[in-house]
Design an enzyme around this catalytic site. Structure first.
Site, PDB file in Angstrom:
ATOM      1  CB  CYS A 131      -0.940   0.010   1.203  1.00 22.68           C
ATOM      2  SG  CYS A 131      -2.023   1.467   1.205  1.00 22.68           S
ATOM      3  CB  CYS A 134      -0.483   2.517   4.246  1.00 21.38           C
ATOM      4  SG  CYS A 134      -2.294   2.405   4.312  1.00 21.38           S
TER       5      CYS A 134
END
Length: 178
Positions: A131, A134
Site C-alpha cells: 500500500c 500507507c
C-alpha cells in the site's frame, strides 16, 4: 521453532535469504522492541503459519506482553487499512481520498506502546501488503518524529526478508505435495 529453525529450513537456492534473515535479526540498529515488533508484525502479514509460529516463539522472549499485542494489532489494523487505502488510491479518483473512511481504527491512536514503534510496524506491514498511500503516511509520521531514514530502511529490510522467508518456505511446502 525459532529463527534458526527457519534458516535451516530454507533450501540451498535461498542462501541469500538465509544469510539476510540471520543478519536482520542480529545486527540491527533498531531497539529490541522496534526490531522484534517489526519481525512479528511482518510475519503475521505474510500469513505463513510456519513463519508465524517460529517468530512468535522467539519474539515472546524479546517483547513485553504489551509490545507483543501491539505488533499483532499493527498487522491486524493494516490488513484492513492497506486494502482500503490502496484501493481508493488505485481507483484514481481523488474524491475517494476526501470521503470519510468510516472504519474503526482506535488502536492507531493508542496502541499501548511507543507510538513511533507502532508506526514502524505499520510501515513494515504496509510494505508487505503493497500500500503506497500507507507507506507514505507512516514514513512521514516517522520522519516527523525524528526517526532516521536508516531506521525506516531497516524496518523495510526486515519486512522484505521475513516476506521472502515465508514465500520460499510456503513454495517449498507446496512443491512437496505436487
Amino acid at each position: 521453532m525459532s529463527i534458526d529453525d527457519l534458516k535451516t529450513a530454507l533450501p540451498g537456492y535461498a542462501k541469500d535469504i538465509r544469510l539476510n534473515l540471520g543478519s536482520v535479526t542480529t545486527t540491527s540498529p533498531l531497539t529490541d522492541q522496534q526490531l522484534w515488533g517489526t519481525v512479528l508484525a511482518s510475519a503475521l502479514a505474510t500469513r505463513s503459519g510456519r513463519v508465524i509460529a517460529a517468530v512468535c516463539e522467539e519474539a515472546a522472549g524479546k517483547l513485553s506482553a504489551e509490545a507483543f499485542t501491539a505488533a499483532k494489532a499493527a498487522a491486524s489494523i493494516m490488513a484492513m487499512n492497506n486494502v482500503y487505502y490502496r484501493a481508493t488510491h488505485l481507483i484514481g479518483d481523488e474524491t475517494y481520498a476526501t470521503l470519510p473512511a468510516r472504519l474503526r481504527m482506535t488502536v492507531m491512536g493508542d496502541p499501548g506502546v511507543d507510538r513511533g514503534d507502532f508506526e514502524l510496524w505499520c510501515l513494515a506491514v504496509s510494505a508487505i501488503n503493497g500500500c503506497g498511500r500507507c507507506l507514505e503516511s507512516h514514513e512521514r509520521v516517522l520522519r516527523d518524529s525524528g526517526l532516521p531514514r536508516e531506521h525506516i530502511q531497516e524496518a523495510l529490510r526486515v519486512a522484505a526478508v521475513i516476506n521472502a522467508t515465508a514465500a520460499t518456505l510456503e513454495a517449498e511446502a507446496a512443491l512437496v505435495t505436487v
